[in-house]
Design an enzyme around this catalytic site. Structure first.
Site, PDB file in Angstrom:
ATOM      1  N   HIS A  65       0.835  -1.202   0.000  1.00 53.40           N
ATOM      2  CA  HIS A  65       0.000   0.000   0.000  1.00 53.40           C
ATOM      3  C   HIS A  65       0.871   1.255   0.000  1.00 53.40           C
ATOM      4  CE1 HIS A  65      -2.843   2.806   2.377  1.00 53.40           C
ATOM      5  NE2 HIS A  65      -3.196   2.841   1.110  1.00 53.40           N
TER       6      HIS A  65
ATOM      7  N   GLU B 128       2.078   1.874  -3.458  1.00 55.57           N
ATOM      8  CA  GLU B 128       0.971   2.428  -4.255  1.00 55.57           C
ATOM      9  C   GLU B 128       0.912   3.943  -4.082  1.00 55.57           C
ATOM     10  OE1 GLU B 128      -3.309   3.651  -3.402  1.00 55.57           O
ATOM     11  OE2 GLU B 128      -2.980   1.594  -2.702  1.00 55.57           O
ATOM     12  N   HIS B 129       0.966   4.406  -2.846  1.00 49.75           N
ATOM     13  CA  HIS B 129       0.916   5.845  -2.568  1.00 49.75           C
ATOM     14  C   HIS B 129       2.109   6.577  -3.183  1.00 49.75           C
ATOM     15  CE1 HIS B 129      -2.157   6.975   0.618  1.00 49.75           C
ATOM     16  NE2 HIS B 129      -2.396   5.684   0.429  1.00 49.75           N
TER      17      HIS B 129
ATOM     18  N   GLU C   6       3.800  10.463   2.266  1.00 49.17           N
ATOM     19  CA  GLU C   6       2.837   9.368   2.194  1.00 49.17           C
ATOM     20  C   GLU C   6       2.802   8.555   3.478  1.00 49.17           C
ATOM     21  OE1 GLU C   6       0.672   9.553  -0.129  1.00 49.17           O
ATOM     22  OE2 GLU C   6       1.900  11.258  -0.734  1.00 49.17           O
TER      23      GLU C   6
ATOM     24  N   GLU D  32      -4.667   7.729   7.397  1.00 53.96           N
ATOM     25  CA  GLU D  32      -5.658   6.841   6.789  1.00 53.96           C
ATOM     26  C   GLU D  32      -5.965   5.650   7.693  1.00 53.96           C
ATOM     27  OE1 GLU D  32      -6.074   3.994   2.798  1.00 53.96           O
ATOM     28  OE2 GLU D  32      -4.285   5.212   3.119  1.00 53.96           O
TER      29      GLU D  32
END
Length: 1276
Positions: free
Chosen positions: A248, A251-252, A322, A329
């Protein structure tokens, strides 16, 4: 950017599902849905909406946890909730105010559980309901064999949804064993069922020398646009113990660090990314070209994807940005729903890594990784042979597209690749699973398959993807296992308020590649659909011990298995009885099977759905087709187009018998119905999620105690309950007979009257838009548009002015409770709820009823086949003339609202928003959930009067859009709306208590909410007044009067020393006309919202790193003379105060930091893209028609539809500042509320709801199920 919820299952809003939709049986329960805004550069999420009209559109959207756009949920299996939610309810109150949602535009034979599916079942009574129906085909086996040679349609996950087709009744007797009397016929049948399904004739597959696979599908919807998705076959399941969350993170960093992606932002392209267990996907939605560019945008989009996936720059600054965003998040998504999902996954997959690899990762590890650690993971997994590129859109030249792919990606990964590859090619290992090849022997199949790679080419491969995705081993729930049943697991938490239990069964995915596979899917779908309808009808008219019962049977590409789940939700005090009822109903269906009538009904509905789907083959959006293909490939299903899918289904129908349906379906239920028997499949897990405290009348809060043995005992008790076979139900063919209709005509003498006193014509037709306006002699205005874009389908909406605003001080909650009561009852005239529902099933009518702050709305979706439109009009007539109000329905509705109110203190987001809205609107309860005291003061008669007093002829408006003829629609309007009894009283219906904002300054302008929780989280809302859509303010000012005095050359920016780049070319006359247009403030406010959103993301999220998600939403009313805006912030307790201050600074900073022309241009493109993408949708047109003749929205006229594009193009920066001047952003007008959850938080939420203690409690519903909330929101 998002971490996809690995347990997400799909949900239907107002639409029927394709055959391979996950079949989910669901009783009347609480469901919530998510809505994606396709036009925004950000992906908006729908909130967990209350049963009431809700606090606002803005607040509803901000409370959500995930984006619908990126859901890849549990595959596309057969589940009677997704597939058959539509059959069961007549009226249900939707969770959000609304135009018909996205799902209405999806059509498919296989439903992708993933993508748009949301079964978020949280806190919300009621849902949009679908009604479908099935007749049997006349086809025999002989017909099937002839048909088999025709290229057939594809079945795939979540293709758009379908609507209808009629097949003659009485066919049931013609099918069965009489077709198989001879051994030859039996052999032929076996040969047919084992033959391969056809493959999509237009789907082009290929593979580069470096191993990159690509799929290309030409698709014209929306025109001049395409989707490009890069799927890298790596996800959280591939992480080592010290890498949890690193997929993840990449991805960011890769996505937001791409400069080439940023360059696309000015072209009208939008992009995002998501990560889940088995893959990471980067996607770009782009125009094929722009006015400013000389050529094709495809090469630039591919170049950006190449950089993102294979050449990212892991700059330390981006990694740190991020890292902060992901940590925020992580806290944002750590709701109780997410924690419940994690518990379910941990127990369901306890034997493998799926139970330990949630995509979001672990906080302590996320904090430690440096750029080098992240780069190494990328080097290990991000290579062309481990990726698949999907391009779907308005592409005319396949060869040119292939050329661009080869030119951009051809050399990627080739630089250092010298080692020989394993003997089989990378493609070969996955050919039947991830990318099934086209069927051999079918016409044209080989010409589109370029996937084969020569031995020489394969030698350059160094690495290959895993042959199985995800690479885990499962313990299957198979019969005859000698293992003992695992004891039920119990998850207990203080934020849970209701009892829920999940029983899981896990088996391998059955790839749908032959006609026999399709037959198996069809039989399961029929069987489980019957269970869905039975549970709903048997208990809806009583007070059942459960809140909801769901049976879900779904394929999961991300989990690599098929899971059947029985979920029972109930009040804690009723949990044992609820389990008994659920087990009893499952046993009844397993033991006695479906009836002949049920088989005929559901078969017919599936065929109608499938035919409707095939008819709309040219109206499926590119993103829906792409998602369908991607999920189909992940599951190993054959990909067909919609027409092939229908032909294949028709071919299979004639082979289905009642005995086989019952035999096949019974196997799905054995893990419940035969629980405890040696021959039964073992449940993969049994998990109960329960509260720590429960409310007991007269005592208060007490500990809730439960043991695994008690749960097992309750299940076994359900196995011992006596059961009887299901009786056949009589289904009405019509609600109003021809004789009754003739009597109504004679009695009411309907006619058309002039549209308005100023226009002495009874019919106005606008050639440019195709809109016709009519007005009936009973006062009801009607708008309709003939549209061929959705073949043989139509939608209709009744809008009644008033809504919750009409509630007076002694009837707070009356309208919303009345609407829910009508939904709960579901009766009209002398027809029972069951009869009305089956009438809707047989005519494929989907209906919803909801109340908002300013309107009561009733929406229908119907098919033109089998007199479906006339049937929908009959139902509407009966609701207006012969609604039935029942005491038990009123009691259930009131209990649901009590439950919802009591659940507010359990949710950080909802309690924070609740407190803010009450403060801003001076305690006005009409904009929040009704209190227990208000609910207790209401009676059945009062809520009935509150609703029906608004149903006055000249206070109503009906709009219809569909593929009908003028003669057909005029007949229905005249017969069924014209014969409604005339009522007058528009002025009385418009009366309501004034709505005011709290006078400022006030000590309530800044508030805080504290929620005691084991984990830390924080959120905040900032709100303030705005005008309504038509330029009226809460003070009564008409802004058009003030703007009319501003010269067309007014220049807000001239006050600044910063020069304007573009002043030339502005048509002052056009600008002046724009400022006088009724939609001036709606257009400029919409553009302003886009600009503010972009700045919030850039500043608060990206530059300052204070939040993962921040959004600005406008709630502009139509009838009420006010509006407001809401900024929603998710952050951490340590940063939330700074995030709020930063958001306020952005909001107020438009004067000091002037709007640039590029910002306005980008906002225009975003909103125009939305308009262009939706313009062919019936549902979109229904929204455009709303209020066209409404006396309570006098400024809406046909120009608001005709001039829409021109209005957006005409807007200037000066216009935006005129709108901005009327947003109140000063300190005295702003209201904010910060919510903090954690172990040290206070207990102030409950104190603010003290009055509830005097009322009997019904715990609210926080549904626990695979897929409530494990996915987070995208970042862009």
């Amino acid at each position: 950017m998002a971490v996809v919820n690995p347990m997400q299952t799909s949900s239907v809003i107002f639409g029927s599902k394709p055959l391979l939709a996950p079949t989910r049986v669901k009783s009347f329960c609480y469901t919530s849905t998510s809505v994606n805004d396709p036009s925004s550069s950000r992906t908006a999420d729908a909130a967990i909406a209350p049963p009431t009209s809700g606090l606002s559109r803005a607040r509803k959207k901000t409370i959500t946890l995930r984006s619908q756009r990126h859901r890849r949920g549990c595959g596309h299996l057969i589940t009677p909730m997704n597939a058959w939610k539509q059959c069961n309810y007549v009226f249900e109150e939707p969770l959000m105010r609304a135009t018909l949602p996205d799902q209405y535009k999806r059509f498919s034979c296989f439903c992708n559980l993933g993508k748009k599916g949301s079964s978020v079942n949280r806190f919300t009574p009621g849902a949009f309901l679908d009604k479908s129906t099935f007749h049997l085909s006349k086809r025999t086996i002989d017909d099937v064999f002839v048909k088999q040679v025709v290229p057939h349609a594809a079945v795939g996950p979540d293709e758009p949804h379908a609507a209808s087709t009629a097949w003659p009744d009485g066919i049931l007797e013609k099918q069965g064993l009489d077709l198989l009397e001879t051994e030859i016929e039996r052999t032929e049948l076996e040969g047919f069922l084992s033959s391969k399904l056809p493959s999509h004739p237009k789907l082009y597959r290929g593979q580069l020398k470096n191993g990159l696979r690509y799929l290309i599908l030409p698709n014209k919807v929306p025109p001049n646009r395409f989707e490009a998705h890069m799927e890298v076959h790596v996800g959280s399941i591939d992480e080592e113990d010290d890498e949890q969350g690193i997929a993840h993170m990449i991805e960011h960093v890769a996505f937001l660090g791409s400069k080439k992606r940023e360059k696309l932002l000015g072209t009208g392209a939008r992009s995002n990314a998501y990560t889940d267990f088995h893959h990471t996907v980067f996607h770009i939605h782009s125009p094929t070209s722009t006015k400013d560019s000389d050529g094709d945008l495809l090469p630039f989009v591919l170049d950006a994807l190449n950089e993102i996936a294979f050449h990212p720059k892991f700059l330390a600054s981006r990694v740190e940005k991020e890292r902060r965003a992901i940590l925020s998040e992580l806290q944002m998504m750590n709701t109780i729903e997410y924690r419940v999902d994690c518990q379910l996954l941990q127990h369901l997959h306890s034997e493998n890594k799926l139970s330990k690899r949630f995509p979001i990762g672990l906080e302590e590890q996320i904090k430690k990784w440096d750029a080098d650690k992240i780069r190494k993971f990328h080097e290990r997994w991000y290579f062309p042979a481990n990726a698949t590129l999907y391009i779907v859109g308005d592409i005319d030249d396949i060869s040119k597209t292939v050329y661009h792919i080869e030119a951009v990606f051809g050399q990627t990964g080739m630089e250092n690749e010298t080692a020989p590859a394993p003997t089989p090619s990378a493609f070969g290992a996955m050919a039947s699973f991830l990318v099934p090849k086209l069927a051999v022997g079918l016409s044209g199949s080989l010409s589109h398959d370029r996937a084969s790679v020569s031995i020489e080419q394969s030698k350059i491969f160094k690495r290959e993807r895993h042959a199985v995705r995800p690479p885990v081993k499962h313990n299957w729930s198979l019969p005859g296992s000698n293992e003992e049943i695992k004891p039920p697991q119990i998850f207990q938490h203080e934020l849970l308020q209701n009892f829920s239990i999940n029983m899981f069964c896990k088996i391998p995915v059955n790839k749908v590649q032959t006609y026999g596979d399709l037959q198996n899917v069809l039989m399961k779908r029929i069987f489980l659909s019957a269970l869905h309808f039975r549970i709903n009808t048997r208990y809806k008219s009583s007070n059942p011990p459960f809140t909801s019962i769901e049976l879900d049977h779904s394929d999961s590409g991300r989990e690599g298995c098929t899971v059947t789940t029985l979920t029972v939700t109930a009040e804690p005090k009723n949990w044992q009885s609820a389990i008994k009822v659920a087990v009893q109903e499952v046993r009844r269906l397993k033991e006695f099977g479906v009836t002949k009538g049920e088989l005929a009904r559901y078969m017919d509905a599936l065929l109608k759905d499938s035919e409707q789907l095939a008819a709309m083959i040219d109206n499926v959006s590119s993103v829906d087709n792409l998602d369908f293909i991607m999920e189909s490939d992940a599951l190993g299903h054959t990909v067909m187009d919609q027409r092939q899918g229908h032909e294949s289904l028709v071919a299979v129908v004639g082979t289905v018998t009642l005995e086989e349906v019952n035999s096949t379906g019974a196997k799905v239920l054995e893990f419940i119905s035969d629980f405890g028997k040696p021959s039964a499949p073992l449940p993969a897990a049994i998990v109960a999620c329960v509260p720590k405290k429960v409310h007991v009348d007269g005592i208060g809060e007490t500990d809730f105690k439960i043991t695994p043995n008690e749960i097992t005992t309750a299940i076994k008790a359900g196995l011992e309950e006596p059961i009887e076979a299901e009786p056949e139900l009589e289904v009405p063919k019509e609600l109003i007979s021809a004789v009754q209709l003739q009597e109504l005509r004679l009695q009411r003498r309907p006619s058309y009257i002039p549209i308005s006193p100023d226009v002495n014509v009874t019919k106005i037709y606008d050639k440019e838009t195709g809109i016709t306006q009519r007005r009936l002699s009973n006062g009801i205005p009607v708008n309709y548009k003939v549209s061929r874009s959705e073949a043989r389908g139509g939608v209709m909406r009744l809008i009644v002015g008033g809504g919750r605003a009409a509630e007076n001080s002694d009837s707070r909650g009356a309208v919303v409770l009345g609407v829910r009561t009508l939904s709960e009852g579901g009766r009209v005239g002398n027809f029972s709820r069951e009869q009305v529902e089956l009438f809707c099933v047989n005519h494929l009518i989907n209906c919803s009823l909801e109340s908002t702050e300013e309107f009561i709305c009733m929406e229908f979706r119907f098919t033109l086949r089998d007199n479906g439109m006339r049937a929908a009009f009959q139902l509407l007539h009966m609701v207006l003339e012969h609604s039935v109000w029942l005491d038990d329905a009123f009691d259930r509705a009131r209990q649901l609202y009590l439950s919802y109110y009591r659940s507010i203190p359990k949710s950080l987001e909802r309690s924070t928003a609740h407190k803010l809205v009450l403060a801003m609107l001076n305690g006005d309860e009409r904009f929040v959930e009704p209190t227990p005291q208000s609910l207790q003061n209401l009676t059945l008669q009062r809520v009935k009067d509150a609703v029906m007093n608004q149903f006055i002829g000249d206070n109503m408006e009906v709009s219809i859009v569909g593929d009908f003829s003028e003669e057909e629609i005029e007949s229905c309007i005249f017969d069924y709306l014209g014969t409604v009894k005339a009522t007058r009283g528009f002025e009385r219906a418009q009366e309501f208590s004034p709505i005011i904002f709290r006078p400022s300054p006030s000590d309530l302008q800044f508030q805080q909410v504290f929620l005691k929780d084991t984990d830390e989280r924080a959120c905040a809302y900032i709100a303030g007044p705005a005008p309504n859509r038509w330029g009226f303010t809460v003070e009564g000012e008409d802004l058009f009067v003030s703007t009319s005095n501003i010269p067309a050359d007014y220049d807000e920016q001239s006050k600044s020393e910063e020069p304007f780049v573009e002043k030339e070319g502005i048509d002052k006359d056009l600008q002046g006309r724009f400022r006088g247009h009724p939609l001036f403030f709606a257009i400029t406010m919409g553009l302003l919202a886009e600009i503010i959103n972009s700045r919030l993301f850039t500043t608060v999220r990206d530059s300052l790193g204070l939040t993962y998600d921040v959004s600005f939403e406008l709630n502009l009313f139509d009838r009420l003379k006010l509006g407001w805006y809401v900024i929603s912030v998710t952050s951490t307790p340590g940063k939330v105060y700074k995030a709020v201050d930063a958001s306020k600074n952005v909001l107020r900073g438009l004067h000091s930091n002037k709007i640039a022309q590029r910002e306005l241009d980008r906002a225009k493109r975003t909103l125009l893209m939305r308009h262009e993408a939706e313009i062919k949708s019936n549902a979109y047109w229904l929204g455009l028609l709303a209020h066209l003749q409404s006396a309570s929205v006098p400024r809406k006229d046909i120009s608001c539809i005709k001039d829409l594009t021109l209005l957006y193009e005409s807007a200037t920066i000066e216009d935006i500042y005129l709108a901005y001047e009327h947003l109140k952003v000063d300190e005295n007008s702003l209201y904010s509320c910060i919510g903090i959850a954690g172990a040290q938080a206070g207990e102030e939420i409950s104190a603010s709801l003290e009055e509830e203690e005097s009322v009997e409690s019904l715990p609210s519903v926080i549904p626990s199920g695979r897929g409530s909330s494990t996915m987070t929101r995208p970042t862009t």
